[in-house]
Write an enzyme that holds these catalytic residues in place. Structure first.
Site, PDB file in Angstrom:
ATOM      1  N   GLU A  20       0.745  -1.053   0.114  1.00 11.43           N
ATOM      2  CA  GLU A  20       0.150  -0.069   0.081  1.00 11.43           C
ATOM      3  C   GLU A  20       0.913   1.262   0.017  1.00 11.43           C
ATOM      4  O   GLU A  20       0.357   2.337  -0.400  1.00 11.43           O
ATOM      5  CB  GLU A  20      -0.965  -0.261   1.227  1.00 11.43           C
ATOM      6  CG  GLU A  20      -2.312  -0.822   0.952  1.00 11.43           C
ATOM      7  CD  GLU A  20      -3.427  -0.506   2.065  1.00 11.43           C
ATOM      8  OE1 GLU A  20      -3.055   0.232   2.805  1.00 11.43           O
ATOM      9  OE2 GLU A  20      -4.399  -0.927   1.576  1.00 11.43           O
ATOM     10  N   HIS A  30       8.270 -26.221  -1.490  1.00 15.04           N
ATOM     11  CA  HIS A  30       7.585 -27.249  -2.247  1.00 15.04           C
ATOM     12  C   HIS A  30       6.372 -26.908  -2.992  1.00 15.04           C
ATOM     13  O   HIS A  30       5.494 -27.690  -3.488  1.00 15.04           O
ATOM     14  CB  HIS A  30       7.218 -28.384  -1.456  1.00 15.04           C
ATOM     15  CG  HIS A  30       8.199 -29.156  -0.384  1.00 15.04           C
ATOM     16  ND1 HIS A  30       8.974 -29.948  -0.956  1.00 15.04           N
ATOM     17  CD2 HIS A  30       8.809 -28.363   0.533  1.00 15.04           C
ATOM     18  CE1 HIS A  30      10.219 -30.299  -0.070  1.00 15.04           C
ATOM     19  NE2 HIS A  30      10.051 -29.182   0.672  1.00 15.04           N
ATOM     20  N   LYS A  60     -14.205  -0.071  -3.811  1.00 18.18           N
ATOM     21  CA  LYS A  60     -15.335   0.393  -2.784  1.00 18.18           C
ATOM     22  C   LYS A  60     -16.235   1.313  -3.521  1.00 18.18           C
ATOM     23  O   LYS A  60     -17.351   1.067  -3.268  1.00 18.18           O
ATOM     24  CB  LYS A  60     -14.590   1.362  -1.784  1.00 18.18           C
ATOM     25  CG  LYS A  60     -13.647   0.591  -0.715  1.00 18.18           C
ATOM     26  CD  LYS A  60     -13.416   1.575   0.563  1.00 18.18           C
ATOM     27  CE  LYS A  60     -12.296   1.072   1.229  1.00 18.18           C
ATOM     28  NZ  LYS A  60     -11.787   2.182   2.217  1.00 18.18           N
TER      29      LYS A  60
HETATM   30  O1  PA5 Z   1      -3.350   0.979   5.906  1.00 17.77           O
HETATM   31  C1  PA5 Z   1      -4.359   1.246   5.837  1.00 17.77           C
HETATM   32  O2  PA5 Z   1      -4.732   2.525   5.944  1.00 17.77           O
HETATM   33  C2  PA5 Z   1      -5.356   0.544   5.362  1.00 17.77           C
HETATM   34  O3  PA5 Z   1      -5.003  -0.699   5.158  1.00 17.77           O
HETATM   35  C3  PA5 Z   1      -6.566   0.349   6.484  1.00 17.77           C
HETATM   36  O4  PA5 Z   1      -5.823   0.030   7.629  1.00 17.77           O
HETATM   37  C4  PA5 Z   1      -7.666  -0.396   6.314  1.00 17.77           C
HETATM   38  O5  PA5 Z   1      -8.210  -0.168   4.903  1.00 17.77           O
HETATM   39  C5  PA5 Z   1      -8.680  -0.286   7.387  1.00 17.77           C
HETATM   40  O6  PA5 Z   1      -9.159   0.913   7.555  1.00 17.77           O
HETATM   41  P1  PA5 Z   1     -10.083   1.460   8.716  1.00 17.77           P
HETATM   42  O7  PA5 Z   1      -8.934   1.212   9.897  1.00 17.77           O
HETATM   43  O8  PA5 Z   1     -10.206   2.826   8.582  1.00 17.77           O
HETATM   44  O9  PA5 Z   1     -11.197   0.667   9.006  1.00 17.77           O
END
Ligand code: PA5
Length: 443
Positions: free
Chosen positions: A292, A313, A427
């Site tokens: 990310e 494996h 989303k």
């Molecule tokens: O790193 C990030 O920002 C994301 O992976 C969030 O942790 C994830 O989308 C969950 O978001 P939230 O804590 O708002 O539910």
């Protein structure tokens, strides 16, 4: 081994030279200054940078206090969250606990079993979870910074309904713990209205950098790990990496620099292979952190994970002889919690007496060395990160090490390592298809 973490880079020498690494130093120094002075990309999300050293004993005591209550009053803690609101806690619990901790009798575990929910949209999973919770004393920790993420929100709605039916409103109120943004979001509002115990994710700490906030610390403390030690380990790494940016002293930046040079040479995929099952979720946590943070603007190294020797494996063939776009990082623990020795059998019918007297760590070490050499000869540059042990202190150090490394890595490839605009696309489509208010219907 006495150092908490060691980076071995011998097996990249035929791909990346020390001169090339040294030539990156001025760039690394510039990014270090930007990080420390808050002048780089995404500076509004640098709350994690000095978080460990700013975490007070009072804040940790408060978390430990709630964790102790949960340990005393619950047989099962359901931790609800996704992405950065889940992976760190799971990684720490898997790293620091008995391999089968949920199967141990409660007296041996000394606290509740910990289950995770809210990472999928599956009737079967939630049905089965609700079924096994029926006869248990349950607590919930719902974790969401935004408070609006669909997967955990659905799980929480159903689990809240289950709790209210099982316990009634007053007891439910004591058994639900919320971790969310300090100021905004429906989850904060709901927690305030219902009177749930609420913990805060600082506004300037992004989800995947939040393991050392109550997001990770509360479930980790319930799991029985020493969170003071974990934060102390992170403080050690924070101090070292903010003081030194020299690539021969700061192994987080050396790791980031080598990754960057390998990327420039066409190695677009990093396989992080855990050489101990307790590290499997740690590498999954790293995968989210790296993926990310770096994968945007058409750039980034694709982060993949494996558990060795199991996946030798499965993926081993591909790694040895497939498309040469890959480099590997092995993550290993220098010493296991327990050492089991291979026994000698008089008849040796299974032909294993050549291993008799060796412990499994010694055999695993040879598997690592043999793999590293074989993959190098197959054209896969590889590095190894070795951590000293499975202590909370070491884990805190490792978490922070990867956060620093990934932040530097993002700056080196020229992206903002602290946002995730791409996550919104699926989303938006899903919300449109579900007719969520405010989302335009497709023609
Ligand atoms: O790193 C990030 O920002 C994301 O992976 C969030 O942790 C994830 O989308 C969950 O978001 P939230 O804590 O708002 O539910």
């Amino acid at each position: 081994m006495t150092k908490t973490l060691e980076l071995h880079t011998k097996n990249i020498e035929s791909f990346v030279t020390e001169d090339e690494i040294a030539r990156l130093q001025p760039e690394v120094d510039r990014h270090q200054q930007n990080l420390e002075s808050g002048r780089g990309k995404g500076a509004e999300f640098l709350g994690w940078l000095h978080l460990p050293s700013q975490t007070t004993s009072d804040a940790l005591r408060e978390i430990e206090h709630s964790a102790a209550w949960i340990r005393e009053n619950c047989e099962t803690l359901v931790s609800i969250g996704i992405g950065g609101s889940y992976l760190g806690a799971k990684a720490a619990i898997d790293f620091g606990s008995h391999t089968f901790s949920n199967q141990l009798p409660p007296s041996a575990r000394g606290g509740p079993e910990i289950l995770f929910a809210g990472q999928n949209i599956s009737s079967d999973t939630l049905h089965d979870l609700l079924e096994i919770l029926e006869d248990k004393k349950v607590c919930l920790n719902v974790i969401s910074k935004s408070g609006t993420t669909t997967e955990p929100a659905i799980a929480f709605r159903l689990l809240k309904q289950f709790m209210e039916k099982k316990y009634g409103p007053d007891e439910t109120r004591k058994r639900i713990f919320v971790t969310t943004d300090p100021k905004k979001g429906v989850l904060k509002q709901l927690a305030d209205e219902e009177g749930y115990r609420r913990f805060v994710i600082p506004g300037d700490v992004g989800g995947r950098y939040s393991v050392l906030t109550p997001v990770g610390l509360l479930p980790i403390a319930v799991g029985g790990l020493d969170i003071k030690e974990m934060v102390a380990g992170a403080v050690d790494c924070e101090k070292h990496t903010s003081r030194h940016s020299a690539l021969d002293q700061n192994s987080a930046y050396r790791y980031a620099a080598i990754r960057n040079l390998l990327l420039r040479k066409g190695k677009t995929l990093e396989l992080m292979a855990a050489f101990h099952p307790a590290l499997q979720t740690v590498v999954e946590w790293w995968r989210q952190l790296a993926g990310e943070s770096e994968g945007k603007d058409g750039k980034g190294i694709f982060p993949a994970t494996a558990e060795y020797t199991a996946d030798l494996h499965s993926l081993g063939q591909w790694v040895q002889e497939g498309n040469r776009i890959i480099f590997e990082t092995f993550l290993r623990v220098a010493s296991s919690n327990h050492l089991i020795e291979i026994p000698k059998f008089p008849e040796d019918r299974d032909g294993l007496n050549y291993l008799a007297g060796k412990n499994l760590d010694e055999v695993n070490e040879k598997a690592w060395q043999g793999t590293a050499q074989a993959h190098l000869e197959g054209g896969v540059p590889n590095m190894t990160l070795t951590v000293k042990d499975r202590s909370a202190h070491t884990l805190g150090y490792l978490f922070y090490f990867f956060q620093r490394a990934v932040a530097m890595s993002g700056y080196l490839i020229g992206v903002n390592p602290f946002d995730q605009p791409g996550v919104e696309f699926y989303k938006n489509n899903m919300f449109r298809l579900l007719n969520k208010p405010g989302y335009r219907k497709e023609k």
